[in-house]
Write an enzyme that holds these catalytic residues in place. Structure first.
Site, PDB file in Angstrom:
ATOM      1  N   TYR B 258       0.833  -1.205   0.000  1.00  0.00           N
ATOM      2  CA  TYR B 258       0.000   0.000   0.000  1.00  0.00           C
ATOM      3  C   TYR B 258       0.869   1.257   0.000  1.00  0.00           C
ATOM      4  O   TYR B 258       0.671   2.168  -0.789  1.00  0.00           O
ATOM      5  CB  TYR B 258      -0.935   0.018   1.220  1.00  0.00           C
ATOM      6  CG  TYR B 258      -1.732   1.298   1.295  1.00  0.00           C
ATOM      7  CD1 TYR B 258      -2.950   1.426   0.645  1.00  0.00           C
ATOM      8  CD2 TYR B 258      -1.249   2.413   1.991  1.00  0.00           C
ATOM      9  CE1 TYR B 258      -3.672   2.613   0.685  1.00  0.00           C
ATOM     10  CE2 TYR B 258      -1.961   3.600   2.037  1.00  0.00           C
ATOM     11  CZ  TYR B 258      -3.169   3.699   1.379  1.00  0.00           C
ATOM     12  OH  TYR B 258      -3.857   4.870   1.407  1.00  0.00           O
ATOM     13  N   ASP B 293      -7.095  -4.489  -1.280  1.00  0.00           N
ATOM     14  CA  ASP B 293      -8.408  -3.971  -1.668  1.00  0.00           C
ATOM     15  C   ASP B 293      -8.273  -2.615  -2.366  1.00  0.00           C
ATOM     16  O   ASP B 293      -9.045  -2.281  -3.262  1.00  0.00           O
ATOM     17  CB  ASP B 293      -9.283  -3.813  -0.432  1.00  0.00           C
ATOM     18  CG  ASP B 293      -8.523  -3.188   0.728  1.00  0.00           C
ATOM     19  OD1 ASP B 293      -7.883  -3.932   1.476  1.00  0.00           O
ATOM     20  OD2 ASP B 293      -8.516  -1.945   0.850  1.00  0.00           O
ATOM     21  N   LYS B 365     -10.209  -9.220   5.914  1.00  0.00           N
ATOM     22  CA  LYS B 365     -10.705  -7.843   6.033  1.00  0.00           C
ATOM     23  C   LYS B 365     -11.452  -7.507   4.756  1.00  0.00           C
ATOM     24  O   LYS B 365     -10.863  -7.459   3.683  1.00  0.00           O
ATOM     25  CB  LYS B 365      -9.516  -6.889   6.205  1.00  0.00           C
ATOM     26  CG  LYS B 365      -9.909  -5.418   6.199  1.00  0.00           C
ATOM     27  CD  LYS B 365      -8.721  -4.478   5.970  1.00  0.00           C
ATOM     28  CE  LYS B 365      -8.486  -4.173   4.504  1.00  0.00           C
ATOM     29  NZ  LYS B 365      -7.668  -2.972   4.237  1.00  0.00           N
TER      30      LYS B 365
END
Ligand code: B12
Ligand code: B12
Ligand SMILES: Cc1ncc(COP(=O)(O)O)c(C=O)c1O
Ligand SMILES: Cc1ncc(COP(=O)(O)O)c(C=O)c1O
Lengths: 245, 519, 245, 519
Positions: B258, B293, B365
């Site tokens: 990320y 995600d 998650k």
């Protein structure tokens, strides 16, 4: 004069829906306070259709009512970018005819803002929603600096590349962080005495033309605006500027 | 409700991912970073800031860097100085800050880490006490449905607390305090209680403490332990992991990928940092939340679904290499397919079931719709409801609730309450839905899951050949390209000297290996 | 004085949400008009977050903004039934002690209103939401005339059964049909000179005590009110009346 | 997605229902009502009102009732008068209204219905023209998903038109104009364009015409036929059916059981009226909508689900006895289980699948949540979304969209638009969902459907033994009890004289029997 009101199911019935939280417990006084706010807003027949405790000291209300205010739409002026948008091809032709060189657009998502999708939508090859970005335009050199670019870096890059147009994207607006950041950039341009060397355009989900003008920018574009909208404005503004200088 | 998948393909994906990660462990082992060193100092008990708000741990590392040789590691200097001065690490830090002590003289002395052990042990003891407290709290907790996770992001820790309390009362199980926009690029951790953040609140140890205290109080009132989340990410990744361990955070967003992709943090820097941070979290029983995600916010969720899966496999191996149990691996995925797409729900359900099938013991998650949320809050309410259906039907673990105002502002108290009401309603209405239906063998959903898996396999094959750095350079994740030679924080990376020591990680790993993290 | 404002995520930030339709096409002028309405309502930082065409001449807006109005809740008075609610058993005991006979409650959903669930909730044996209805109360004779009962019939039945309390349910409120119907009943009682012979209570989803008082009724009950609330008020009011007469 | 049900039980239910209905047909055959007679007059071409706004058809029937013997039927008098005066039925009506003609003299003459045939034929021709027009329009129509049905209820036909146009633009397939609260108890049909209704708009022929005209215009613009619905219910049931046939309505709410239970209309009266009204609708190709869904507004939807199914079986036989094709039987059911109930969605889906399984060719009318809707419009949005999922997954035909403001007011234009957006989104997202999953053989849903079916069977057994009147008296439907000797409109029922004639119904049935409704 053509006064109107909101519409529920009968012309000018003034029907409107509100929702808000109050820093009060969820009880009869909370509900009465919710009604009092609605009254202050000029709403009659106030109906609190839902109330809900959010925690001990906070409660949420959904309210319907009849707005007594009237507005004459014909008396309003819309602050929008006024130039009519041209197609990509028309813009390319316009540059070809009106300028003797390619135009340089430099852009970034500035400050601590890491959102690039907006500026990419305008600048990158693939564009957005089926509209190509500036990189694909003939006669436009598009330089996308990405995100988290501070104002000083943006200006020095713009000077280095002899940019004609500076594009700034701002997505995070909490506590008006974008206003602070955008104001700082204009002040920087002025301090460096280069404000008039560029057309400076801002954009983002919560940006609009009125705000841009207020902050001292040439134009502002919000959602559902694409590369051709921005480029249309920019080339016309550049041409205008050339005439003046 | 069970997908029909080729288990050999799944095994092959894991093998690929292990190759990819092993390849990097060598690089990681050879290097340290300024933040790793600051983390060691924190775990040795150094805390506080100087008059210029610079943390003592930064002062110390800068001091060594400027006046001595950091490649030997801060532990070397501290071991020598403690032995020599008989002062505590904290006292040493303060003296250095006051320029009444220099560590330069210790540059070339022989050191023995033993003198540091009491300090390390005292920190680990504190962490273990927190683990025990959590364990006690957790006994009261149901775990038969996804845990409802909401964020607070007012920028002001005291408002955050109000919002968090309200959320807990409305049924939230997990509260994440979002960080202010700029923090991840700061090469130090701010200090004290803070009230001025944008789009989030500063992650400081005091803010952690204040929120944990407030949530403990609510936990007692509600008879239900409310978990707390923050971000062990950005340039101070391992330091924040350490702070979280000490203040009993329960989860940490923690994913180098990320930071590399979305924050332009240098890949070497953050992978080294991540390794240490995951060891700490593994020790402290803190669940990590990974961020694949997010790829779907820049790439199309239908076309790039397999990139998320591939990244989950990689993150699983990264976590395993840091001695993390599966039960702490909160691998990320999301409900981000364009709602204008035909059969969007079917593809989402297939994807959610796929993740669950492949990582059955990991507390996945599951992120809500964000990218395709608009100002139409009624449509948004439905998007979130569908997401909630997918979450409960496939029994996801960590269920981040979608906000109807996602496209507008960071959540108001009422937005969060409506999100919780939405989830509570759906959980009830669809309680046994997942168990009551079957996917058609050759149906759209089964086929889709198989396709995503085989695309992930193909991508993992490629990555294991070219290496992760090349993959990132080619922009295979999130269509954003990053170079190993660029990015923030590279200047904080250094090669370890032959004598380099990190006694903290040695203890942690030893205990983790012995499965002996409960002293 | 404790002035408050709506709450979004910071005390007194005034955050509020609105939605309404305008009889205008969905375009920039429509949006500007939506903003103008919000301004008239005392809202600043108006953000039209969603706009949608409903047909050629109508458009729908969702708006967020900051309400500048403030309200002091302590200055408000809540018009609510003031008697404290007793339990079924307490009410039965109260009648036993304070009256020498059973009390007669007669009820109906009146006018063209066919909704019976509300009046049944109060009167029928099984009650509602776990609260028994009046038919189950000792010392209360409950007569439920059902729905679509016209005012004249209700009054003649009340006289026939020597009712102490008249209960009226009104559910349909479109174009204020309930106001018309309820006003007509009070006028009928007055014309017949029997207004003071009864305690007259109204109820329904859009009914509240303030409205009831305004229309000349003794009390009004809305959602989440049950038989015990109504009976508590009624027996106390009847006792009060007995003392006066 | 297919339930496992006992087909023998289903057949046994049909047999029971046929017994129940056959039992009543004898009573129906022996009687007529003032509204049946007025309907005959309308179909003979009589229209208009007098100076006191009394429809000529009422004037005529009252005249016969007051001055002659209505038990012979209006046709007797009209046939005699037409033959005698050579005037048209309309002219005769006007003369009677002006008291310049009396029908008393014709009381005992012999009559031949042949003189009335041209008038009847001209009306049927008009109706057939409307059917042809509809057929042409319908060619352009997709039918692979439920049809989106919304109501307009402003009380003012001109506002209704604005609302209807907007709905059509936003995707509505069917527009129902709701009636004002009082109309069903009026023993006459109001006349002309009206602007003053409460909770709905008067059903008048002119209002029908105005709305049909407006919708035809939108249909052309949208390239999609928009259907129009009204209520052939209340004391003027067959008259309104006739008006609808003439003005090309496409559907009619039409169910005596609704009127009996919820409007306290006498059961004999309305069953007789219903028979004629269904024959007319069958002829005019108008789909009926039955109202058993309403039982669940007074009874618990979970406990009383079988009463709805039992009533559907009965309504099917009532329709069949009136020569109606299955494709016109819009049998009602609803999504009304308390959202606070665990697994509520599973039970709703089971029920919806059950109705579809049992009545596969009937265009089922599926009603949205109403009873458990509250002022929480966000929760309401979700309730409606779940209902929409059930509708599209079980492929219901007539899909009444739920309004987020159901508990507040009759729909605003925006409420309807949001409802349409909701349905459109769900249809797309769940397009092939129903086809992509299976119910677990011994799962909750399959078991539930089996239970409801066997409870319905038990109830039908009871009803077929005790008779429908006793059933209604015992309050088995909707827990509301009605007596055959009470209720509105009983005084309009009369026994037919031996010479009684209804030439209209004879023609209609003849043609329906010959399958020859397309002249
Ligand atoms: C994608 C996304 C992200 C991605 C960004 C990935 C990337 N590389 O950009 C990730 C996951 C990284 C992210 C992170 C964060 N995000 Co974010 N994010 C979003 C999200 C979901 C979508 C934004 C988007 O991509 N929109 C699509 C683009 C195309 O739209 P657009 O930007 O409006 O652009 C159009 C126009 O505005 C215009 N335009 C835009 N820029 C420009 C510039 C010029 C010159 C011109 C002419 C036109 C123009 O043209 C575009 C095309 O029409 C929104 C929520 C939402 N649904 O809107 C939240 C949102 C923007 N994020 C938010 C926040 C708070 C964050 C974080 C700060 C959270 C945190 N504390 O960690 C972080 C950190 C980011 C930081 N430091 O800035 C908030 C902002 C709240 C506010 N109003 O202040 C939002 C609204 C979510 C929320 N409700 O909380 N986010
Ligand atoms: C059930 C229902 C029906 C059923 C009624 C069955 C029956 N036997 O009652 C049926 C299907 C027949 C029906 C028909 C119609 N309905 Co209706 N119906 C509803 C519905 C879904 C629920 C109402 C209800 O039962 N609530 C539960 C009860 C317990 O709540 P309550 O009435 O508020 O009662 C509580 C309190 O208010 C209080 N109370 C009530 N009465 C009294 C009396 C006294 C003395 C006291 C002390 C207290 C008290 O105590 C109760 C318990 O706490 C509502 C929508 C909704 N969700 O609210 C629409 C609704 C009420 N109906 C509506 C309409 C328009 C109609 C029709 C007119 C439509 C039409 N044109 O055909 C028809 C005709 C009815 C007519 N002539 O009146 C509208 C009214 C709009 C408005 N505000 O004017 C609503 C709001 C739906 C809508 N959005 O359009 N309906
Ligand atoms: C894994 C991960 N890390 C970090 C962040 C953002 O936090 P920050 O930028 O404060 O590190 C996110 C945001 O969604 C995330 O998913
Ligand atoms: C079958 C049926 N008929 C009639 C009505 C109500 O219409 P009215 O009272 O105007 O006859 C309804 C209402 O939902 C219904 O379902």
């Amino acid at each position: 004069m053509a006064l109107i009101r909101p519409y529920g199911d009968t012309l000018n019935d003034g029907k409107i829906q509100l929702s808000f939280t109050l820093p009060l417990p969820c009880d009869a006084l909370g509900e009465e306070t919710a009604k009092a706010f609605a009254h202050k807003m000029g709403i009659e027949n106030v109906s609190v259709v839902h109330s809900e405790a959010l925690s001990e000291g906070y409660s949420y209300y959904i309210v319907y009512g009849t707005l007594t205010h009237q507005v004459d739409p014909t008396s309003l002026t819309v602050t929008e970018v006024e130039t009519t948008a041209m197609s990509k091809e028309a813009i390319e032709a316009y540059i070809d005819t009106h300028f003797d060189r390619d135009l340089v657009f430099i852009g970034a998502s500035t400050g601590t803002d890491a959102h690039t999708v907006g500026i990419d939508a305008i600048m990158n090859m693939k564009g957005y929603s089926g509209h190509y970005g500036l990189e694909r335009y003939k006669h436009i050199k598009a330089i996308n600096l990405g995100s988290q670019v501070d104002n000083e870096t943006l200006l020095s890059e713009a000077l280095k590349h002899q940019a004609d147009v500076i594009l700034i994207s701002q997505t995070v607006t909490q506590k008006d962080v974008h206003i602070q950041n955008l104001t700082a950039f204009i002040e920087l341009l002025e301090a460096e005495n280069v404000r008039d060397d560029f057309i400076v355009i801002i954009g983002g989900a919560r940006i609009n033309h009125a705000l841009a003008k207020e902050l001292g920018y040439d134009a502002g574009f919000g959602p559902k605006k694409f590369a051709f909208d921005v480029a249309s404005f920019a080339v016309l503004a550049l041409h205008e500027k050339k005439k003046v200088n | 409700m069970k997908l029909t998948l080729n288990e050999d393909t799944i095994r092959a994906c894991r093998t690929d991912a292990k190759t990819i990660v092993d390849d990097l462990i060598t690089m990681i082992d050879k290097h340290s970073t300024v933040s790793v060193e600051r983390t060691i100092l924190r775990l040795l008990g150094i805390d506080g800031v100087n008059d210029f708000d610079i943390p003592f741990v930064n002062v110390l590392v800068d001091h060594i860097n400027d006046h001595a040789d950091l490649s030997k590691g801060v532990s070397h200097y501290l071991a020598a100085a403690v032995k020599d001065t008989k002062l505590s690490p904290q006292a040493i830090a303060e003296k250095i800050n006051a320029s009444t002590l220099s560590l330069k003289p210790y540059q070339d002395v022989e050191t023995d880490m033993a003198v540091l052990m009491p300090y390390i042990e005292s920190t680990l003891e504190a962490i273990n006490k927190q683990k025990a407290t959590r364990q006690t709290f957790m006994q009261s907790r149901q775990t038969d449905q996804p845990e409802k996770y909401v964020i607070v992001a007012t920028g002001n820790i005291y408002e955050d607390i109000e919002q968090a309390k309200s959320a807990a009362k409305k049924g939230a199980d997990i509260i994440a305090v979002i960080r202010t926009t700029g923090q991840s690029l700061l090469d130090y951790v701010p200090y004290g209680a803070t009230t001025e953040g944008f789009g989030g609140t500063y992650a400081t140890q005091e803010n952690f403490r204040l929120m944990r205290e407030a949530l403990d109080a609510v936990s007692k009132e509600e008879g239900r332990y409310i978990k707390l989340v923050n971000y062990a990410s950005g340039l101070c990744m391992p330091e924040i992991a350490a702070m979280g361990a000490i203040e009993r955070l329960d989860m940490m967003l923690n994913d180098s990928l990320y930071g590399i992709i979305f924050r332009d943090i240098n890949m070497k820097r953050t992978l080294i940092d991540q390794y240490f941070s995951r060891v700490i979290s593994a020790y402290a029983d803190i669940t990590i939340n990974t961020g694949e995600d997010n790829y779907l916010t820049t790439s199309d969720a239908f076309d790039h679904a397999h990139t998320v899966l591939a990244s989950q496999f990689i993150n699983e191996q990264f976590a395993a290499s840091a001695h993390m149990k599966e039960s702490l691996m909160g691998l990320g995925h999301a409900y981000e397919i364009d709602p204008d797409m035909e059969n969007s729900f079917l593809y989402e359900l297939a994807q959610a079931a796929l993740s669950k099938h492949i990582f059955p013991r990991a507390p996945l998650k599951y992120m809500p719709p964000t990218k395709h949320m608009t100002g139409d809050i009624f449509k948004g309410t439905i998007q979130n409801a569908l997401f909630n259906i997918a979450a409960v039907s496939t029994n996801q673990s960590i269920h981040l609730l979608g906000m109807l105002t996602e496209a507008i502002h960071t959540p108001f108290m009422s937005d969060r309450a409506l999100a919780l009401d939405n989830a509570t309603y759906i959980y009830k209405a669809f309680k046994d839905f997942g168990a009551d239906i079957e996917f058609k063998e050759d149906g759209l959903m089964n086929t889709r899951a198989q396709d995503v898996l085989s695309n992930a396999k193909a991508l993992l094959d490629t990555i294991s050949e070219e290496g992760l750095f090349t993959t990132l350079e080619k922009g295979r994740f999130a269509e954003i390209s990053r170079s190993p030679h660029l990015g923030k924080g590279l200047d904080g990376v250094f090669e370890k000297a032959p004598s380099y020591k990190n006694p903290v990680i040695d203890v942690l790993i030893k205990q983790l290996k012995e499965g002996d993290t409960w002293l």
